[in-house]
Design a protein around this motif. Structure first.
Motif, PDB file in Angstrom:
ATOM      1  N   PHE A 242      10.030   1.083   3.625  1.00 34.46           N
ATOM      2  CA  PHE A 242       9.851   2.434   3.374  1.00 34.46           C
ATOM      3  C   PHE A 242      10.442   3.128   2.456  1.00 34.46           C
ATOM      4  CE2 PHE A 242       9.653   1.710   8.185  1.00 34.46           C
ATOM      5  CZ  PHE A 242       8.267   2.351   8.167  1.00 34.46           C
ATOM      6  N   ASP A 243      10.913   2.068   1.337  1.00 29.40           N
ATOM      7  CA  ASP A 243      11.624   2.368   0.014  1.00 29.40           C
ATOM      8  C   ASP A 243      10.395   3.036  -0.969  1.00 29.40           C
ATOM      9  OD1 ASP A 243      13.202   2.966  -1.843  1.00 29.40           O
ATOM     10  OD2 ASP A 243      13.772   0.886  -2.228  1.00 29.40           O
ATOM     11  N   ILE A 244      10.299   4.138  -0.832  1.00 31.18           N
ATOM     12  CA  ILE A 244       9.123   4.721  -1.721  1.00 31.18           C
ATOM     13  C   ILE A 244       9.752   5.012  -3.210  1.00 31.18           C
ATOM     14  CG2 ILE A 244       7.404   6.509  -2.188  1.00 31.18           C
ATOM     15  CD1 ILE A 244       7.094   4.777   0.390  1.00 31.18           C
ATOM     16  N   PRO A 245       8.960   4.250  -4.240  1.00 34.36           N
ATOM     17  CA  PRO A 245       9.487   4.534  -5.605  1.00 34.36           C
ATOM     18  C   PRO A 245       9.423   5.967  -5.992  1.00 34.36           C
ATOM     19  CG  PRO A 245       8.062   2.700  -5.489  1.00 34.36           C
ATOM     20  CD  PRO A 245       8.002   3.315  -4.284  1.00 34.36           C
ATOM     21  N   SER A 246      10.467   6.337  -6.682  1.00 35.08           N
ATOM     22  CA  SER A 246      10.614   7.840  -7.007  1.00 35.08           C
ATOM     23  C   SER A 246       9.579   8.221  -7.900  1.00 35.08           C
ATOM     24  CB  SER A 246      11.925   7.775  -7.828  1.00 35.08           C
ATOM     25  OG  SER A 246      12.299   7.155  -8.937  1.00 35.08           O
ATOM     26  N   ASP A 247       9.105   7.238  -8.891  1.00 35.52           N
ATOM     27  CA  ASP A 247       7.952   7.565  -9.771  1.00 35.52           C
ATOM     28  C   ASP A 247       6.672   8.505  -8.951  1.00 35.52           C
ATOM     29  OD1 ASP A 247       7.304   5.184  -8.691  1.00 35.52           O
ATOM     30  OD2 ASP A 247       6.480   4.512 -10.675  1.00 35.52           O
TER      31      ASP A 247
ATOM     32  N   LEU B 119      -1.437   7.520   0.423  1.00 32.30           N
ATOM     33  CA  LEU B 119      -0.885   6.137   0.604  1.00 32.30           C
ATOM     34  C   LEU B 119      -1.645   5.124  -0.294  1.00 32.30           C
ATOM     35  CD1 LEU B 119      -1.060   6.607   4.313  1.00 32.30           C
ATOM     36  CD2 LEU B 119       1.066   6.339   3.034  1.00 32.30           C
ATOM     37  N   GLY B 120      -2.837   5.206  -0.840  1.00 30.83           N
ATOM     38  CA  GLY B 120      -3.376   4.374  -1.830  1.00 30.83           C
ATOM     39  C   GLY B 120      -2.550   4.176  -2.894  1.00 30.83           C
ATOM     40  N   ASN B 121      -1.864   5.089  -3.208  1.00 28.80           N
ATOM     41  CA  ASN B 121      -0.867   4.910  -4.356  1.00 28.80           C
ATOM     42  C   ASN B 121       0.069   3.884  -4.366  1.00 28.80           C
ATOM     43  OD1 ASN B 121      -1.999   7.181  -5.716  1.00 28.80           O
ATOM     44  ND2 ASN B 121      -0.249   8.646  -4.876  1.00 28.80           N
ATOM     45  N   LEU B 122       0.365   3.597  -2.931  1.00 34.12           N
ATOM     46  CA  LEU B 122       1.440   2.448  -2.752  1.00 34.12           C
ATOM     47  C   LEU B 122       0.842   1.032  -3.292  1.00 34.12           C
ATOM     48  CD1 LEU B 122       2.855   3.459   0.644  1.00 34.12           C
ATOM     49  CD2 LEU B 122       3.830   3.740  -1.595  1.00 34.12           C
ATOM     50  N   LEU B 123      -0.505   0.918  -3.297  1.00 31.17           N
ATOM     51  CA  LEU B 123      -1.314  -0.004  -3.569  1.00 31.17           C
ATOM     52  C   LEU B 123      -1.033  -0.728  -5.052  1.00 31.17           C
ATOM     53  CD1 LEU B 123      -4.316   0.246  -1.530  1.00 31.17           C
ATOM     54  CD2 LEU B 123      -2.815  -1.313  -1.066  1.00 31.17           C
ATOM     55  N   THR B 124      -1.263   0.366  -5.851  1.00 33.33           N
ATOM     56  CA  THR B 124      -1.085   0.471  -7.324  1.00 33.33           C
ATOM     57  C   THR B 124       0.261   0.143  -7.525  1.00 33.33           C
ATOM     58  OG1 THR B 124      -0.981   2.621  -7.816  1.00 33.33           O
ATOM     59  CG2 THR B 124      -3.250   1.585  -8.036  1.00 33.33           C
ATOM     60  N   THR B 125       1.342   0.669  -6.925  1.00 35.21           N
ATOM     61  CA  THR B 125       2.795   0.649  -7.005  1.00 35.21           C
ATOM     62  C   THR B 125       3.178  -0.732  -6.644  1.00 35.21           C
ATOM     63  OG1 THR B 125       3.226   2.972  -6.690  1.00 35.21           O
ATOM     64  CG2 THR B 125       4.952   1.736  -6.712  1.00 35.21           C
ATOM     65  N   ALA B 126       2.628  -1.315  -5.745  1.00 33.32           N
ATOM     66  CA  ALA B 126       2.868  -2.669  -5.286  1.00 33.32           C
ATOM     67  C   ALA B 126       2.586  -3.680  -6.290  1.00 33.32           C
ATOM     68  CB  ALA B 126       2.255  -3.058  -4.012  1.00 33.32           C
ATOM     69  N   LEU B 127       1.750  -3.544  -6.978  1.00 35.34           N
ATOM     70  CA  LEU B 127       1.187  -4.336  -8.121  1.00 35.34           C
ATOM     71  C   LEU B 127       2.190  -4.182  -9.361  1.00 35.34           C
ATOM     72  CD1 LEU B 127      -2.595  -4.037  -7.916  1.00 35.34           C
ATOM     73  CD2 LEU B 127      -1.414  -6.032  -7.185  1.00 35.34           C
TER      74      LEU B 127
ATOM     75  N   ALA C 255       2.548  -2.633  -0.485  1.00 35.42           N
ATOM     76  CA  ALA C 255       0.926  -2.628  -0.089  1.00 35.42           C
ATOM     77  C   ALA C 255       0.875  -2.683   1.438  1.00 35.42           C
ATOM     78  CB  ALA C 255       0.569  -3.943  -0.670  1.00 35.42           C
ATOM     79  N   LEU C 256       1.727  -3.600   2.188  1.00 33.35           N
ATOM     80  CA  LEU C 256       1.478  -3.752   3.560  1.00 33.35           C
ATOM     81  C   LEU C 256       1.807  -2.246   4.228  1.00 33.35           C
ATOM     82  CD1 LEU C 256       1.349  -5.578   6.014  1.00 33.35           C
ATOM     83  CD2 LEU C 256       3.960  -5.904   6.109  1.00 33.35           C
ATOM     84  N   ASN C 257       2.774  -1.673   3.693  1.00 29.62           N
ATOM     85  CA  ASN C 257       3.051  -0.229   4.242  1.00 29.62           C
ATOM     86  C   ASN C 257       1.789   0.551   3.880  1.00 29.62           C
ATOM     87  OD1 ASN C 257       3.615   2.539   4.401  1.00 29.62           O
ATOM     88  ND2 ASN C 257       5.785   2.243   3.790  1.00 29.62           N
ATOM     89  N   SER C 258       1.043   0.667   2.878  1.00 25.54           N
ATOM     90  CA  SER C 258      -0.208   1.379   2.859  1.00 25.54           C
ATOM     91  C   SER C 258      -1.308   1.157   3.710  1.00 25.54           C
ATOM     92  CB  SER C 258      -0.805   1.240   1.194  1.00 25.54           C
ATOM     93  OG  SER C 258      -1.944   1.900   1.216  1.00 25.54           O
ATOM     94  N   VAL C 259      -1.433  -0.216   4.040  1.00 27.37           N
ATOM     95  CA  VAL C 259      -2.702  -0.777   4.934  1.00 27.37           C
ATOM     96  C   VAL C 259      -2.241  -0.556   6.261  1.00 27.37           C
ATOM     97  CG1 VAL C 259      -3.714  -2.759   5.677  1.00 27.37           C
ATOM     98  CG2 VAL C 259      -3.143  -2.691   3.141  1.00 27.37           C
ATOM     99  N   VAL C 260      -1.028  -0.517   6.756  1.00 33.37           N
ATOM    100  CA  VAL C 260      -0.712  -0.448   8.185  1.00 33.37           C
ATOM    101  C   VAL C 260      -0.681   0.973   8.401  1.00 33.37           C
ATOM    102  CG1 VAL C 260       1.199  -0.624   9.748  1.00 33.37           C
ATOM    103  CG2 VAL C 260       0.664  -2.642   8.460  1.00 33.37           C
ATOM    104  N   THR C 261       0.000   1.786   7.649  1.00 36.20           N
ATOM    105  CA  THR C 261       0.001   3.266   7.862  1.00 36.20           C
ATOM    106  C   THR C 261      -1.362   4.053   7.711  1.00 36.20           C
ATOM    107  OG1 THR C 261       2.192   3.251   6.749  1.00 36.20           O
ATOM    108  CG2 THR C 261       1.056   5.416   7.238  1.00 36.20           C
ATOM    109  N   THR C 262      -2.249   3.556   6.756  1.00 35.90           N
ATOM    110  CA  THR C 262      -3.734   3.879   6.749  1.00 35.90           C
ATOM    111  C   THR C 262      -4.347   3.561   8.078  1.00 35.90           C
ATOM    112  OG1 THR C 262      -3.818   3.908   4.472  1.00 35.90           O
ATOM    113  CG2 THR C 262      -5.850   4.026   5.604  1.00 35.90           C
ATOM    114  N   ALA C 263      -4.128   2.478   8.530  1.00 32.19           N
ATOM    115  CA  ALA C 263      -4.897   1.971   9.789  1.00 32.19           C
ATOM    116  C   ALA C 263      -4.429   2.715  11.216  1.00 32.19           C
ATOM    117  CB  ALA C 263      -4.693   0.510   9.994  1.00 32.19           C
TER     118      ALA C 263
END
Length: 247
Positions: free
Chosen positions: A5-10, A165-173, A181-189
């Motif tokens: 749940f630690d979302i980057p500030s950017d 929530l898809g922004n978390l995928l690019t941020t994870a990379l 990325a797991l956060n994005s997938v699980v929360t979307t589901a």
């Protein structure tokens, strides 16, 4: 779960802020698509030859990749949420228009004839008679459209971080943090499941006249086949009693 749940500030948004944005970008297009499908569906029912070309057009639109839509729309709507929501609205029509048409066509002719005999006009008959009967078919289409839209919002991450929530995928990379990325997938589901459950609840509230679900009907049939329960011994005894002799 460290960093889940630690979302980057950017990203300039909290976890719940991303959820709110995701739901807005996913459900507003479905709502607009639903409002568009109501008159289109009625027109397709009234003018039967119009339905095949409308269905063909919505299918072709659905086949267009979302990135191609983004490239065309960016010149007009910029890197905004609207650029993501317009394609999602158009995509929803491929499901919602057939749902509305099938729902209206499922209304018995006797019902339409009775409403017409009572002097109910076309628009009023559509809103007060046909649409309530068509609710199960329409809700089924809304469930598919909502789930599809919730999943497709993430593609907006490719244009100016408009993917919620898809922004978390690019941020994870970018930061090498698989937990995002797991956060994005699980929360979307989870969001898709919750919205689907709300639509099922809405269908049950709007159609109390519908028969019980298959599972409930199956349980009832099993109870009937198994015979009366323990609490029904008096009924069993009464049924087993010899019939009275006719004098």
């Amino acid at each position: 779960m460290n960093g889940f749940f630690d979302i980057p500030s950017d990203l300039q948004s909290s976890y719940f802020g991303l959820i709110s944005t995701h739901l807005q970008e996913a459900l507003i297009p479905v709502l607009v698509g639903f409002l568009l499908s109501l008159p289109i569906g009625l027109l397709c029912v009234r003018v039967r030859w119009l339905y095949p070309p409308v269905l063909w057009t919505t299918t072709v639109i659905y086949a267009i990749p979302s990135l191609a839509f983004f490239v065309v729309l960016i010149d007009y709507t910029g890197l905004s949420k609207l650029t993501v929501m317009i394609p999602l609205c158009l995509y929803s029509l491929v499901v919602l228009v057939p749902s509305v048409v099938d729902g209206i066509r499922s209304v018995p002719e006797e019902t339409n004839a009775a409403a017409q005999a009572m002097g109910i006009g076309l628009v009023r008959r559509y809103l007060q008679v046909q649409l309530p009967i068509a609710v199960p078919a329409i809700i089924a289409g809304l469930r598919v459209a909502a789930a599809s839209s919730i999943s497709l919002v993430s593609v907006g991450a490719l244009i100016g971080n408009q993917g919620a929530l898809g922004n978390l995928l690019t941020t994870a990379l970018l930061y090498q943090r698989p937990a995002l990325a797991l956060n994005s997938v699980v929360t979307t589901a989870v969001l898709a499941v919750l919205v689907d459950a709300l639509l099922v609840l809405a269908r049950r509230l709007l159609t109390p006249w519908q028969p019980p679900s298959d599972s409930k009907a199956r349980r009832t049939a099993l109870r009937t086949a198994a015979g009366p329960s323990v609490g029904d011994t008096s009924t069993t005894a009464g049924a087993a009693r010899a019939p009275e002799r006719v004098s």
